[in-house]
Design an enzyme around this catalytic site. Structure first.
Site, PDB file in Angstrom:
ATOM      1  N   HIS A 164     -21.615 -84.756  -0.488  1.00  0.00           N
ATOM      2  CA  HIS A 164     -20.761 -85.943  -0.475  1.00  0.00           C
ATOM      3  C   HIS A 164     -19.319 -85.583  -0.794  1.00  0.00           C
ATOM      4  O   HIS A 164     -19.037 -84.560  -1.405  1.00  0.00           O
ATOM      5  CB  HIS A 164     -21.261 -86.987  -1.492  1.00  0.00           C
ATOM      6  CG  HIS A 164     -21.090 -86.557  -2.923  1.00  0.00           C
ATOM      7  ND1 HIS A 164     -21.905 -85.614  -3.519  1.00  0.00           N
ATOM      8  CD2 HIS A 164     -20.189 -86.921  -3.870  1.00  0.00           C
ATOM      9  CE1 HIS A 164     -21.527 -85.435  -4.778  1.00  0.00           C
ATOM     10  NE2 HIS A 164     -20.479 -86.203  -5.017  1.00  0.00           N
ATOM     11  N   HIS A 291       4.439 -83.233   5.312  1.00  0.00           N
ATOM     12  CA  HIS A 291       3.529 -82.609   6.282  1.00  0.00           C
ATOM     13  C   HIS A 291       2.153 -82.576   5.617  1.00  0.00           C
ATOM     14  O   HIS A 291       1.995 -81.945   4.579  1.00  0.00           O
ATOM     15  CB  HIS A 291       4.039 -81.188   6.535  1.00  0.00           C
ATOM     16  CG  HIS A 291       3.515 -80.534   7.768  1.00  0.00           C
ATOM     17  ND1 HIS A 291       4.335 -80.165   8.813  1.00  0.00           N
ATOM     18  CD2 HIS A 291       2.275 -80.137   8.120  1.00  0.00           C
ATOM     19  CE1 HIS A 291       3.614 -79.563   9.749  1.00  0.00           C
ATOM     20  NE2 HIS A 291       2.353 -79.533   9.354  1.00  0.00           N
TER      21      HIS A 291
HETATM   22 ZN   LIG Z   1       6.316 -80.436   9.208  1.00  0.00          ZN
END
Ligand SMILES: [Zn+2]
Ligand SMILES: [Zn+2]
Length: 334
Positions: A164, A291
């Site tokens: 899990h 990012h």
């Molecule tokens: Zn990036």
């Protein structure tokens, strides 16, 4: 010779101290052998037939009459969606009720599977569940941050054997998460580029720490790894939020994630690990300076007073050595 290395995004320092190192294969022999798990266990709340032991599923994947994946509210969560996130301050004492959303992703009906042993298609199904539940939780305007993670084994903080993962959505973004993003924002303001994209380009160019590449992702042991055999998986395409991943990218990620987890399992003898997806906070999904990425941290070493006092981790295994070792793991021996 030991050396300091800096993380170009967060500005954190580590010490790579190879003279303290064992050979990479010696990490494996320290792991106690584990008994094989049964495919089904009486009393396990996540095994099929015990669905009444969990709250009703918020999402599930059905195949014929049986489920192959279930997402359920965490019965033992520290945070509850029924509370209110309003904050109160009395002088320096700031407080809010424990509002949040906590769910468990039951990755397979089989008690004895693990993420690394599941077929790529099933891992893709897990990654899609992460995405769908992340989107659903982030749609609540009270939620600021969705954290997706997996604890494998007791050293990583799980007592439940059944495979899990967990998702916890909070109304706050803590400094631990926000501070590196501030550094990334500053980098963007100065250079006009995403610091993570630059880091990824440099890791690909140097090659020494890369352990696997696909069309959409790159897996590597980062230059400034805090701990031995840390693995990060970055999307090549600049993207702040995991929720913006395309379905075709999720299959690709499932393939590379399985490959990395199998290399760790076979090469190091099924170490306990934490897996985490670091993705932008609500409202920052299209940020140019953020990012998203995935990180796997095997629990091979313990931290002590120096790490606590400085935030500087001493890592005895250079990531170049770790990456070379992982690249050479023979997966056909699994
Ligand atoms: Zn990036
Ligand atoms: Zn079970």
């Amino acid at each position: 010779m030991s050396e300091f290395r800096q993380n170009s995004v967060t500005k954190e320092w580590v010490i790579i101290a190879p003279e303290r190192a064992k050979r990479p294969d010696q990490w494996k022999h320290e792991r106690p052998a584990r008994d094989p798990l049964p495919p089904y266990r009486d009393g396990c709340p996540f095994c099929p037939g015990h669905e009444e032991m969990t709250p009703p599923a918020t999402y599930s994947v059905q195949t014929d009459d049986a489920w192959s994946l279930r997402v359920v509210p965490n019965k033992f969560a520290a945070l509850a969606p029924t509370r209110t996130p309003t904050r109160h301050a009395e002088g320096p004492f700031l407080q809010a009720d424990g509002f949040g959303i906590a769910e468990v992703v039951i990755e397979s009906p089989r008690h004895d599977e693990s993420l690394s042993t599941l077929p790529v298609e099933t891992i893709e199904q897990v990654l899609r569940a992460f995405k769908l539940r992340h989107v659903a939780m982030a749609a609540d305007p009270r939620i600021s941050l969705v954290t997706i993670f997996r604890n494998h084994g007791p050293l990583a903080g799980t007592s439940l054997e059944h495979p899990h993962s967990q998702i916890i959505a909070t109304p706050i973004v803590p400094p631990h998460v926000r501070d590196p993003w501030r550094e990334a924002q500053e980098h963007y303001d100065t250079f006009g580029t995403c610091a993570y994209c630059e880091l990824l380009r440099a890791e690909i160019k140097q090659e020494a720490r890369v352990i696997g590449e696909t069309d959409h992702f790159v897996a590597f042991c980062p230059w400034s790894s805090k701990t031995p055999f840390e693995v990060r998986v970055f999307p090549r395409r600049h993207h702040a939020s995991y929720t913006w991943s395309h379905d075709s990218e999720l299959y690709d990620l499932a393939y590379l994630l399985k490959d990395a987890l199998e290399r760790l399992r076979v090469g190091l003898g099924n170490p306990d690990y934490n897996l985490l997806i670091r993705s932008a906070a609500s409202g920052d999904e299209d940020a140019r300076h953020l990012h998203w990425y995935l990180v796997i941290v095997p629990k091979l070493s313990t931290t002590a007073g120096f790490e606590m006092g400085t935030g500087i981790y001493i890592n005895p295994t250079a990531p170049e050595v770790a990456a070379e070792f992982l690249r050479k793991v023979n997966l056909s021996e699994a």
